[in-house]
Design a protein around this motif. Sequence first.
Motif, PDB file in Angstrom:
ATOM      1  N   LYS A  39      60.878 -32.084 -29.057  1.00  0.00           N
ATOM      2  CA  LYS A  39      62.198 -32.089 -29.566  1.00  0.00           C
ATOM      3  C   LYS A  39      63.042 -31.795 -28.098  1.00  0.00           C
ATOM      4  CE  LYS A  39      65.263 -28.839 -31.645  1.00  0.00           C
ATOM      5  NZ  LYS A  39      65.335 -27.535 -32.489  1.00  0.00           N
ATOM      6  N   VAL A  40      64.262 -32.675 -28.392  1.00  0.00           N
ATOM      7  CA  VAL A  40      65.328 -32.467 -27.175  1.00  0.00           C
ATOM      8  C   VAL A  40      66.417 -31.964 -27.878  1.00  0.00           C
ATOM      9  CG1 VAL A  40      66.668 -33.880 -25.698  1.00  0.00           C
ATOM     10  CG2 VAL A  40      64.528 -34.780 -26.230  1.00  0.00           C
ATOM     11  N   HIS A  41      66.733 -30.735 -27.395  1.00  0.00           N
ATOM     12  CA  HIS A  41      68.064 -30.025 -27.731  1.00  0.00           C
ATOM     13  C   HIS A  41      69.262 -30.281 -26.942  1.00  0.00           C
ATOM     14  CE1 HIS A  41      70.588 -26.610 -29.071  1.00  0.00           C
ATOM     15  NE2 HIS A  41      70.567 -26.243 -27.682  1.00  0.00           N
ATOM     16  N   PHE A  42      70.274 -30.864 -27.448  1.00  0.00           N
ATOM     17  CA  PHE A  42      71.416 -30.884 -26.889  1.00  0.00           C
ATOM     18  C   PHE A  42      72.410 -29.566 -26.915  1.00  0.00           C
ATOM     19  CE2 PHE A  42      70.240 -35.209 -27.218  1.00  0.00           C
ATOM     20  CZ  PHE A  42      70.805 -35.965 -26.094  1.00  0.00           C
ATOM     21  N   LYS A  43      72.807 -29.313 -25.756  1.00  0.00           N
ATOM     22  CA  LYS A  43      73.552 -28.206 -25.431  1.00  0.00           C
ATOM     23  C   LYS A  43      75.077 -28.303 -25.773  1.00  0.00           C
ATOM     24  CE  LYS A  43      70.478 -25.863 -22.052  1.00  0.00           C
ATOM     25  NZ  LYS A  43      70.229 -25.572 -20.767  1.00  0.00           N
ATOM     26  N   ASN A  44      75.414 -29.592 -26.034  1.00  0.00           N
ATOM     27  CA  ASN A  44      76.820 -29.956 -26.461  1.00  0.00           C
ATOM     28  C   ASN A  44      76.682 -30.580 -27.708  1.00  0.00           C
ATOM     29  OD1 ASN A  44      78.342 -29.312 -23.967  1.00  0.00           O
ATOM     30  ND2 ASN A  44      76.885 -30.302 -23.205  1.00  0.00           N
ATOM     31  N   LYS A  45      77.898 -30.881 -28.366  1.00  0.00           N
ATOM     32  CA  LYS A  45      78.211 -31.753 -29.464  1.00  0.00           C
ATOM     33  C   LYS A  45      78.550 -33.093 -28.999  1.00  0.00           C
ATOM     34  CE  LYS A  45      80.262 -27.876 -32.157  1.00  0.00           C
ATOM     35  NZ  LYS A  45      81.233 -27.021 -32.449  1.00  0.00           N
ATOM     36  N   ALA A  46      78.260 -33.972 -29.523  1.00  0.00           N
ATOM     37  CA  ALA A  46      78.789 -35.385 -29.382  1.00  0.00           C
ATOM     38  C   ALA A  46      80.043 -35.694 -29.785  1.00  0.00           C
ATOM     39  CB  ALA A  46      77.609 -36.487 -29.697  1.00  0.00           C
ATOM     40  N   LEU A  47      81.208 -36.040 -29.029  1.00  0.00           N
ATOM     41  CA  LEU A  47      82.324 -36.302 -29.739  1.00  0.00           C
ATOM     42  C   LEU A  47      82.842 -37.776 -29.389  1.00  0.00           C
ATOM     43  CD1 LEU A  47      83.617 -33.168 -28.253  1.00  0.00           C
ATOM     44  CD2 LEU A  47      83.453 -33.456 -30.591  1.00  0.00           C
ATOM     45  N   ALA A  48      83.223 -38.599 -30.262  1.00  0.00           N
ATOM     46  CA  ALA A  48      83.689 -39.873 -30.136  1.00  0.00           C
ATOM     47  C   ALA A  48      84.966 -40.165 -31.076  1.00  0.00           C
ATOM     48  CB  ALA A  48      82.624 -40.676 -30.639  1.00  0.00           C
ATOM     49  N   ASN A 115      67.670 -38.719 -35.076  1.00  0.00           N
ATOM     50  CA  ASN A 115      67.044 -37.403 -35.709  1.00  0.00           C
ATOM     51  C   ASN A 115      65.620 -37.146 -35.699  1.00  0.00           C
ATOM     52  OD1 ASN A 115      66.623 -38.953 -37.828  1.00  0.00           O
ATOM     53  ND2 ASN A 115      67.795 -37.917 -39.378  1.00  0.00           N
ATOM     54  N   SER A 116      64.944 -38.073 -35.192  1.00  0.00           N
ATOM     55  CA  SER A 116      63.560 -37.900 -34.898  1.00  0.00           C
ATOM     56  C   SER A 116      62.932 -37.176 -33.800  1.00  0.00           C
ATOM     57  CB  SER A 116      62.748 -39.426 -35.075  1.00  0.00           C
ATOM     58  OG  SER A 116      63.298 -40.301 -34.006  1.00  0.00           O
ATOM     59  N   VAL A 117      63.719 -37.215 -32.817  1.00  0.00           N
ATOM     60  CA  VAL A 117      63.353 -36.466 -31.542  1.00  0.00           C
ATOM     61  C   VAL A 117      64.601 -35.337 -30.902  1.00  0.00           C
ATOM     62  CG1 VAL A 117      61.832 -38.271 -30.778  1.00  0.00           C
ATOM     63  CG2 VAL A 117      64.354 -38.285 -30.287  1.00  0.00           C
ATOM     64  N   THR A 118      65.789 -35.563 -31.612  1.00  0.00           N
ATOM     65  CA  THR A 118      66.653 -34.544 -31.116  1.00  0.00           C
ATOM     66  C   THR A 118      67.478 -33.937 -32.117  1.00  0.00           C
ATOM     67  OG1 THR A 118      68.763 -34.674 -29.752  1.00  0.00           O
ATOM     68  CG2 THR A 118      68.402 -36.628 -30.881  1.00  0.00           C
ATOM     69  N   ASP A 119      67.851 -32.526 -31.897  1.00  0.00           N
ATOM     70  CA  ASP A 119      68.945 -32.080 -32.896  1.00  0.00           C
ATOM     71  C   ASP A 119      70.407 -32.385 -32.641  1.00  0.00           C
ATOM     72  OD1 ASP A 119      69.351 -30.579 -30.589  1.00  0.00           O
ATOM     73  OD2 ASP A 119      68.797 -28.745 -31.400  1.00  0.00           O
ATOM     74  N   GLU A 120      70.760 -33.644 -31.922  1.00  0.00           N
ATOM     75  CA  GLU A 120      72.152 -33.748 -31.517  1.00  0.00           C
ATOM     76  C   GLU A 120      73.234 -34.079 -32.625  1.00  0.00           C
ATOM     77  OE1 GLU A 120      74.651 -35.976 -28.020  1.00  0.00           O
ATOM     78  OE2 GLU A 120      73.207 -37.242 -29.069  1.00  0.00           O
ATOM     79  N   VAL A 121      74.215 -33.361 -32.707  1.00  0.00           N
ATOM     80  CA  VAL A 121      75.282 -33.628 -33.805  1.00  0.00           C
ATOM     81  C   VAL A 121      76.513 -34.266 -33.251  1.00  0.00           C
ATOM     82  CG1 VAL A 121      76.443 -32.824 -35.639  1.00  0.00           C
ATOM     83  CG2 VAL A 121      74.521 -31.780 -35.172  1.00  0.00           C
ATOM     84  N   GLY A 122      77.074 -35.324 -33.756  1.00  0.00           N
ATOM     85  CA  GLY A 122      78.124 -35.921 -33.267  1.00  0.00           C
ATOM     86  C   GLY A 122      79.237 -35.819 -34.350  1.00  0.00           C
ATOM     87  N   TYR A 123      80.686 -35.840 -33.755  1.00  0.00           N
ATOM     88  CA  TYR A 123      81.738 -35.980 -34.601  1.00  0.00           C
ATOM     89  C   TYR A 123      82.416 -37.153 -34.157  1.00  0.00           C
ATOM     90  CZ  TYR A 123      80.306 -31.446 -36.067  1.00  0.00           C
ATOM     91  OH  TYR A 123      79.594 -30.271 -36.516  1.00  0.00           O
ATOM     92  N   ILE A 124      82.950 -38.197 -35.328  1.00  0.00           N
ATOM     93  CA  ILE A 124      83.915 -39.245 -34.677  1.00  0.00           C
ATOM     94  C   ILE A 124      84.986 -38.938 -35.479  1.00  0.00           C
ATOM     95  CG2 ILE A 124      83.977 -41.794 -34.714  1.00  0.00           C
ATOM     96  CD1 ILE A 124      80.903 -41.830 -35.373  1.00  0.00           C
ATOM     97  N   TYR A 125      86.199 -39.131 -34.693  1.00  0.00           N
ATOM     98  CA  TYR A 125      87.792 -39.014 -35.137  1.00  0.00           C
ATOM     99  C   TYR A 125      88.301 -40.227 -34.886  1.00  0.00           C
ATOM    100  CZ  TYR A 125      86.421 -34.043 -34.605  1.00  0.00           C
ATOM    101  OH  TYR A 125      86.072 -33.021 -34.943  1.00  0.00           O
ATOM    102  N   LEU A 126      89.133 -40.494 -35.922  1.00  0.00           N
ATOM    103  CA  LEU A 126      90.379 -41.494 -35.615  1.00  0.00           C
ATOM    104  C   LEU A 126      91.336 -40.718 -35.258  1.00  0.00           C
ATOM    105  CD1 LEU A 126      90.691 -44.697 -36.396  1.00  0.00           C
ATOM    106  CD2 LEU A 126      91.426 -43.924 -38.717  1.00  0.00           C
TER     107      LEU A 126
END
Length: 180
Positions: A39-48, A115-126
């Motif tokens: 498991k790769v745990h990201f310490k940040n949220k992905a933001l786009a 989601n098969s190897v990481t718990d990273e969550v991203g948020y995409i904004y307009l």
Amino acid sequence: MESNPWKTLKKELVYENPWIRVENHQVLNPAGKEGLYGKVHFKNKALAIIPIDENHTTWLVGQYRYTLDEYAWEIPMGGGLIDQDPLESAKRELKEETGIFAAKWTEIMKIHTSNSVTDEVGYIYLAEDLSFGATEFDETEVLKIIQLPFREALEWVMSGKITDAISVAGLLKAARILGY
């Protein structure tokens, strides 16, 4: 909600840096057999962010991606601390990478990147109702910023010129919202 068929027997820290933590999990899989799960745990949220003006022009960021060993075109993006509001972090990222400020923000998507190897969550904004200032690149960033019609950015997705998963998903979702 479905129940979890996995049982964690033991977790072991393999590696950690300021951005990620890699863990090795000893598990019982859904068949009841022992196995290993990384498991790769990201310490940040992905933001786009997809900035778009009244003429349906958008901005893309190009940069050399070390992990891919190739140049990539993407929507503006970055990371935000887990405990911070993702919208505030997205506003900061858009300003840093493009110098753009937006008066109107719409969250268009929450995404799990792999989601098969990481718990990273991203948020995409307009981001709309734009104004412009100076960029503030991080010391690790050598970015090229281009402005192009939104329809052309969609063509880049369809032709494979844009391959970043968050960019592809965000641009396709924005296209639907914007009536393309």
